[in-house]
Design a protein around this motif. Structure first.
Motif, mmCIF file in Angstrom:
data_model
loop_
_atom_site.group_PDB
_atom_site.id
_atom_site.type_symbol
_atom_site.label_atom_id
_atom_site.label_comp_id
_atom_site.label_asym_id
_atom_site.label_seq_id
_atom_site.Cartn_x
_atom_site.Cartn_y
_atom_site.Cartn_z
ATOM 1 N N LEU A 166 0.682 -1.234 0.095
ATOM 2 C CA LEU A 166 -0.081 -0.048 -0.137
ATOM 3 C C LEU A 166 0.865 1.438 -0.056
ATOM 4 N N PHE A 167 0.396 2.282 -0.567
ATOM 5 C CA PHE A 167 1.061 3.590 -0.642
ATOM 6 C C PHE A 167 0.754 4.138 0.733
ATOM 7 N N PRO A 168 1.695 5.243 1.205
ATOM 8 C CA PRO A 168 1.568 5.823 2.505
ATOM 9 C C PRO A 168 0.190 6.283 2.623
ATOM 10 N N PRO A 192 -0.363 14.175 -2.638
ATOM 11 C CA PRO A 192 -0.374 14.536 -4.013
ATOM 12 C C PRO A 192 -0.891 13.961 -5.392
ATOM 13 N N THR A 193 -1.031 14.372 -6.310
ATOM 14 C CA THR A 193 -1.537 13.767 -7.393
ATOM 15 C C THR A 193 -0.921 12.328 -7.794
ATOM 16 N N GLY A 194 -1.718 11.556 -8.015
ATOM 17 C CA GLY A 194 -1.192 10.021 -8.417
ATOM 18 C C GLY A 194 -0.693 9.422 -7.295
ATOM 19 N N SER A 195 -0.908 9.837 -6.027
ATOM 20 C CA SER A 195 -0.410 9.248 -4.685
ATOM 21 C C SER A 195 -1.358 7.898 -4.442
ATOM 22 N N LYS A 197 -5.247 8.166 -3.947
ATOM 23 C CA LYS A 197 -6.370 8.448 -3.005
ATOM 24 C C LYS A 197 -7.442 7.728 -3.174
ATOM 25 N N THR A 198 -7.518 7.277 -4.469
ATOM 26 C CA THR A 198 -8.747 6.540 -4.588
ATOM 27 C C THR A 198 -8.822 5.156 -3.743
ATOM 28 N N LEU A 199 -7.924 4.365 -4.027
ATOM 29 C CA LEU A 199 -7.722 3.068 -3.285
ATOM 30 C C LEU A 199 -7.822 3.374 -1.855
ATOM 31 N N ALA A 200 -7.020 4.740 -1.256
ATOM 32 C CA ALA A 200 -7.067 5.197 0.061
ATOM 33 C C ALA A 200 -8.512 4.948 0.621
ATOM 34 N N LEU A 230 -16.298 6.860 -13.692
ATOM 35 C CA LEU A 230 -16.220 5.658 -14.107
ATOM 36 C C LEU A 230 -15.172 5.116 -13.738
ATOM 37 N N GLN A 231 -13.932 5.732 -13.714
ATOM 38 C CA GLN A 231 -12.654 5.303 -13.370
ATOM 39 C C GLN A 231 -12.641 5.049 -11.987
ATOM 40 N N VAL A 232 -13.352 5.792 -11.029
ATOM 41 C CA VAL A 232 -13.325 5.200 -9.639
ATOM 42 C C VAL A 232 -14.266 4.019 -9.460
ATOM 43 N N ASP A 319 -15.158 13.458 -3.759
ATOM 44 C CA ASP A 319 -14.103 13.633 -4.123
ATOM 45 C C ASP A 319 -13.883 14.727 -5.255
ATOM 46 N N GLU A 320 -12.381 15.211 -5.465
ATOM 47 C CA GLU A 320 -12.195 16.374 -6.228
ATOM 48 C C GLU A 320 -13.132 17.467 -5.244
ATOM 49 N N THR A 321 -13.076 17.598 -3.994
ATOM 50 C CA THR A 321 -14.034 18.585 -3.382
ATOM 51 C C THR A 321 -14.160 19.858 -3.581
ATOM 52 N N ARG A 464 -8.199 17.029 -14.220
ATOM 53 C CA ARG A 464 -8.572 16.437 -12.997
ATOM 54 C C ARG A 464 -8.679 14.968 -12.831
ATOM 55 N N GLY A 465 -7.718 14.515 -12.045
ATOM 56 C CA GLY A 465 -7.916 12.853 -11.455
ATOM 57 C C GLY A 465 -7.630 12.115 -12.462
ATOM 58 N N MET A 466 -7.884 12.304 -14.118
ATOM 59 C CA MET A 466 -7.643 11.292 -14.889
ATOM 60 C C MET A 466 -6.475 10.472 -14.754
ATOM 61 N N GLY A 491 0.184 16.676 -12.862
ATOM 62 C CA GLY A 491 -0.075 15.663 -12.378
ATOM 63 C C GLY A 491 -0.580 14.380 -12.856
ATOM 64 N N ARG A 492 -0.854 14.631 -14.319
ATOM 65 C CA ARG A 492 -1.325 13.467 -15.065
ATOM 66 C C ARG A 492 -0.112 12.624 -15.413
ATOM 67 N N THR A 493 0.978 12.974 -15.109
ATOM 68 C CA THR A 493 2.212 12.134 -15.092
ATOM 69 C C THR A 493 2.921 12.008 -14.011
ATOM 70 N N ALA A 494 3.995 11.096 -13.889
ATOM 71 C CA ALA A 494 4.617 10.940 -12.685
ATOM 72 C C ALA A 494 3.621 10.298 -11.443
ATOM 73 N N ARG A 495 2.762 9.326 -12.053
ATOM 74 C CA ARG A 495 1.720 9.006 -10.929
ATOM 75 C C ARG A 495 2.134 7.496 -10.418
ATOM 76 N N ALA A 496 1.639 7.239 -9.387
ATOM 77 C CA ALA A 496 2.069 6.054 -8.648
ATOM 78 C C ALA A 496 3.442 5.809 -8.492
ATOM 79 N N GLY A 497 4.380 6.785 -8.226
ATOM 80 C CA GLY A 497 5.800 6.808 -7.852
ATOM 81 C C GLY A 497 6.549 6.587 -9.075
ATOM 82 N N LEU A 540 -1.213 18.741 -4.802
ATOM 83 C CA LEU A 540 -2.091 18.149 -3.761
ATOM 84 C C LEU A 540 -3.482 18.569 -4.055
ATOM 85 N N ASN A 541 -4.178 17.427 -3.781
ATOM 86 C CA ASN A 541 -5.675 17.624 -3.725
ATOM 87 C C ASN A 541 -6.537 16.545 -3.170
ATOM 88 N N CYS A 542 -7.582 16.995 -2.802
ATOM 89 C CA CYS A 542 -8.384 16.608 -1.772
ATOM 90 C C CYS A 542 -9.559 15.922 -2.038
HETATM 91 N N1 LIG Z 1 -0.672 0.808 -3.586
HETATM 92 C C1 LIG Z 1 -0.390 0.807 -4.944
HETATM 93 N N2 LIG Z 1 0.553 0.223 -5.738
HETATM 94 C C2 LIG Z 1 0.573 0.538 -7.151
HETATM 95 N N3 LIG Z 1 -0.195 1.202 -7.833
HETATM 96 C C3 LIG Z 1 -1.202 1.740 -7.080
HETATM 97 C C4 LIG Z 1 -1.344 1.714 -5.655
HETATM 98 N N4 LIG Z 1 -2.514 2.506 -5.385
HETATM 99 C C5 LIG Z 1 -2.675 3.005 -6.438
HETATM 100 N N5 LIG Z 1 -2.010 2.762 -7.675
HETATM 101 C C6 LIG Z 1 -2.126 3.313 -8.905
HETATM 102 O O1 LIG Z 1 -1.599 4.509 -8.961
HETATM 103 C C7 LIG Z 1 -2.326 5.279 -9.523
HETATM 104 C C8 LIG Z 1 -2.893 6.715 -9.217
HETATM 105 O O2 LIG Z 1 -3.745 6.324 -8.317
HETATM 106 P P1 LIG Z 1 -5.001 7.252 -8.152
HETATM 107 O O3 LIG Z 1 -5.932 7.683 -9.350
HETATM 108 O O4 LIG Z 1 -6.003 6.932 -6.888
HETATM 109 O O5 LIG Z 1 -4.324 8.838 -7.669
HETATM 110 P P2 LIG Z 1 -4.562 9.957 -6.896
HETATM 111 O O6 LIG Z 1 -4.173 10.329 -5.720
HETATM 112 O O7 LIG Z 1 -6.408 9.756 -6.877
HETATM 113 O O8 LIG Z 1 -4.657 11.111 -8.012
HETATM 114 P P3 LIG Z 1 -5.323 12.416 -8.454
HETATM 115 O O9 LIG Z 1 -4.921 13.380 -7.412
HETATM 116 O O10 LIG Z 1 -4.758 12.778 -9.619
HETATM 117 O O11 LIG Z 1 -6.644 12.191 -8.522
HETATM 118 C C9 LIG Z 1 -3.342 4.525 -10.373
HETATM 119 O O12 LIG Z 1 -2.939 4.123 -11.602
HETATM 120 C C10 LIG Z 1 -3.410 3.361 -9.260
HETATM 121 O O13 LIG Z 1 -3.911 2.113 -10.043
#
Ligand SMILES: Nc1ncnc2c1ncn2[C@@H]1O[C@H](COP(=O)(O)OP(=O)(O)OP(=O)(O)O)[C@@H](O)[C@H]1O
Length: 548
Positions: A166-168, A192-195, A197-200, A230-232, A319-321, A464-466, A491-497, A540-542
């Protein structure tokens, strides 16, 4: 009449916070200065709105304040703070109150204490945390078999999504909601973007609902656009069925009849028996446990779908409050709040009595949870040469996935036509903008995701959020008008680390604007406790995660 923060906390169950990259005070500084951190201990319950924006969000806050006030709530909007905008220093004063005092005793709740060690692996699931209070421990023991079982199932579902740790931010929210202190407060997730949050928020909701006995609509997630919703939904759909939960969507653009048949379960009628239509109406039940919706279609169902009810709602995610609350969308939020509590008579009896599951007071999860690896580059060029620069840049990028942002839907269309007219580019380029029909947009997005298209020329509908895997580059063909637009675009790039690059094509006279933006982001976004490099100071978004 002016009220101090302290007086306000005693009277108001609503807290509106402003956090995020474009918060002119820097994330964290505002809440602390106005005493939010201190307030969490005293507030009786809260609904929170967060914002990434600058002035317009303050103003939007005021407008929405009208709606909130009709419900007997008062937004907490800090006034009498200096707002920096367009290099001018402004002061906001407003009708509600003025912040006079700056409590100095506000102590930051250390929500991450002790988390670091358990952050590494998914084994966090099922492991009993030390420090659980007696009562909580008992509950865990009682539910041990079921809960443990769903942990394993969830873990498998995550592995199927190629997620092995899991991400932090996900651990932090998990800890907040299922760890010690289990969701005593509403929380605001700010990272931050791409960190991730959805799964969080998806993960704890699914876990918390996994022991449910009766299928009812218990969790509602609201997002501003169909594609985002739909993404969520896909994220929920990847984990919820593993524990026997059903996920639905209400996002418009599809026939409402189809949506109703997905959301509402009709009773099975025996052939040959004559039924009273009113009785049938009574027996309509929800076919889903979790609903992901856009506000417009949500309101349609609230107003006209038989059997659609929010009275069993336990979890609300906004989301995207900042964007959602800036646009009123037929006052969807007050309506949802009212419906969710209508079975209690007094819509805010929950807030006051603490019965059922309490609306906790606000807690902001706010921390720099890692670095965004974005390389920023600028290119100077005259306006008339911009298309040529872009072509050269795209050629250099050699077909890497790329989003080109323009300032309007019209220029998106023009630029796409122009780029496609260049014979030399051996890459597939398509446009994505609010000018197109939704079906066309969704088709383009799908093709981009699947790699059939390498370059997407987009208006800010895409910012946003895509989440599109593999986007290596973001190009600001036109300078973003606002700081937060810059942040969301990048934030559409450099996502998920992963790493990524953000290019900006600049005309000479725009240089100071960009440097102001970047400087603003670098100086305001993180407070001193967060040690981050300037290149990581993005986005950073919320999300607001509210439990009824
Ligand atoms: N624990 C994880 N390990 C690997 N990849 C993950 C993990 N959690 C999420 N991801 C991937 O990270 C990407 C970004 O996740 P997500 O869209 O939830 O980010 P976000 O913080 O909501 O971004 P934004 O602020 O742009 O809306 C997604 O492709 C997702 O599948």
């Amino acid at each position: 009449m002016h009220q101090t923060i302290r007086q306000l906390y005693q009277t108001s169950p609503l807290i509106v916070t402003l956090t995020g990259v474009a918060n002119p005070f820097g994330p964290g500084r505002l809440p602390r200065e106005v005493g939010c951190e201190e307030g969490v201990a005293n507030a009786k319950g809260s609904f929170i709105s967060t914002s990434n924006g600058v002035l317009e969000d303050f103003v939007a806050g005021f407008n929405h304040g009208e709606d909130f006030r009709k419900l007997g709530l008062h937004p907490l909007i800090p006034i009498d703070y200096k707002i920096y905008s367009d290099k001018r220093e402004r002061r906001l004063t407003g009708p509600f109150f003025e912040v006079k005092e700056t409590p100095t005793s506000g102590v930051l709740t250390k929500i991450f204490t002790g988390l670091k060690n358990s952050m590494k692996k998914l084994q966090v699931f099922g492991r009993e945390k030390s420090g659980l209070r007696k009562k909580k421990r008992k509950r865990h023991v009682n539910e041990k078999s079921t809960v443990g079982f769903s942990y394993v199932k969830l873990e498998n579902a995550l592995r199927n999504m190629n997620i092995s740790s899991l991400f932090p931010v996900q651990l932090a929210v998990w800890q907040e909601t299922l760890g010690p202190g289990a969701f005593e407060r509403d929380i605001c997730v700010n990272s931050p973007t791409g960190s991730g949050k959805t799964l969080a928020y998806a993960l704890p909701i699914v876990q918390m609902l996994s022991t449910r006995k009766v299928k009812r609509l218990q969790a509602l997630v609201v997002l501003p656009t169909r594609d985002l919703a739909l993404q969520v939904k896909e994220v929920f759909a990847a984990i919820a069925p593993a524990v026997g939960l059903f996920v639905g969507s209400a996002v418009g653009q599809t026939s409402i009849a189809d949506e109703i048949s997905e959301l509402i379960k009709k009773p099975k009628l025996e052939a040959g028996v004559c039924y009273d239509p009113e009785d049938i109406g009574m027996e309509l039940e929800s076919a889903v446990d979790i609903l992901v919706a856009t506000p417009g279609r949500l309101m349609d169902h609230i107003n006209s779908t038989k059997g659609f009810t929010l009275e069993h709602l336990c979890y609300l995610v906004v989301d995207e409050t900042d964007r959602l609350l800036r646009e009123a969308y037929q006052s969807w939020l007050p309506t949802v709040l009212q419906m969710a509590r209508s079975n209690e008579g007094d819509p805010f009896s929950l807030l006051r009595t603490g019965a059922h599951s309490v609306v906790g007071s606000l807690k902001t999860l706010r921390k720099c949870l890692g670095y965004l690896k974005i390389e920023e580059r600028t290119r100077f060029c005259e306006a008339k040469l911009k298309p040529l620069y872009l072509v050269a840049l795209l050629q250099n990028l050699e077909g890497e996935k790329c989003i080109v942002f323009t300032s309007s839907v019209e220029s998106t269309h023009r630029l796409t036509t122009l780029l496609n007219a260049f014979g030399g580019l051996k890459i597939k380029i398509k446009e994505y903008s609010g000018l197109q029909r939704q079906s066309m947009r969704s088709k383009t997005l799908r093709a981009f995701r699947e790699g059939e298209i390498q370059v997407l020329v987009a208006s800010d509908a895409m910012t946003r959020g895509m989440d599109v895997e593999g986007v290596r580059n973001v190009i600001n063909y036109d300078l973003p008008p606002y700081i937060k637009t810059y942040v969301h675009r990048a934030g559409r790039t450099a996502r998920a680390g992963r790493s990524g690059r953000c290019f900006t094509l600049l005309q000479r006279h725009e240089v100071h604007k960009l440097s102001d933006t970047v400087q603003f982001i670098c100086t305001c976004k993180f407070d001193d406790r967060d040690s981050v490099s300037s290149s990581s100071r993005h986005a950073l978004n919320c999300r607001v995660f509210n439990r009824f």
